[in-house]
Scaffold this active site. Structure first.
Site, PDB file in Angstrom:
ATOM      1  N   CYS A   1       0.867  -1.184   0.000  1.00 26.23           N
ATOM      2  CA  CYS A   1       0.000   0.000   0.000  1.00 26.23           C
ATOM      3  C   CYS A   1       0.903   1.233   0.000  1.00 26.23           C
ATOM      4  O   CYS A   1       2.108   1.112  -0.196  1.00 26.23           O
ATOM      5  CB  CYS A   1      -1.025  -0.016   1.130  1.00 26.23           C
TER       6      CYS A   1
ATOM      7  N   CYS B   1      -4.667  -0.576  -1.724  1.00 24.10           N
ATOM      8  CA  CYS B   1      -5.155   0.807  -1.692  1.00 24.10           C
ATOM      9  C   CYS B   1      -5.464   1.381  -3.069  1.00 24.10           C
ATOM     10  O   CYS B   1      -5.668   2.584  -3.185  1.00 24.10           O
ATOM     11  CB  CYS B   1      -4.118   1.679  -1.019  1.00 24.10           C
TER      12      CYS B   1
END
Length: 131
Positions: A8, A80
């Site tokens: 992420c 993400c």
């Protein structure tokens, strides 16, 4: 044993929780690492909400993706929506998924709980698929 990289943005919340779940749910089935497009710190609330369910991630550290080699991993999971920003070698692994989970950083603890539980469910399915 399949090797999994969770990625992420800062390797602070989502990827750290995913690594914690994968180490627990995938013990002796997969090997796991997490990293971020940039390194930062493991968010204390991520540590707290994982501790609430008996998973200790206090030994995990925030790492940069650039410190690793894509060829050493079978599966790459972006948490993400940052998959579009990953170097191509990472996206072209045998398994690549972009889970696009909300960032709990700066949000109430309830958001951490919701995202944690979403990660747990997805990691359990991933472990089942890879093992």
């Amino acid at each position: 044993m399949k090797r999994v990289m969770f990625v992420c943005k800062r390797n602070s919340c989502r990827s750290q929780m995913a690594e914690g779940f994968a180490r627990t749910l995938g013990k002796d089935k997969i090997s796991v690492t997490s990293s971020g497009l940039e390194g930062s710190r493991v968010h204390p609330t991520a540590v707290e909400v994982m501790s609430e369910i008996g998973i200790d991630i206090t030994d995990q550290t925030s790492k940069q993706l650039s410190d690793f080699n894509a060829e050493n991993y079978d599966a790459v999971i972006s948490l993400c929506g940052c998959g579009v920003n990953l170097p191509e070698a990472w996206v072209l692994r045998d398994v690549f998924e972009d889970w696009q989970l909300d960032d709990p950083d700066g949000q109430p603890v309830e958001t951490f709980h919701r995202v944690r539980d979403e990660i747990k469910e997805r990691v359990a399915k991933l472990v089942e698929t890879l093992s």
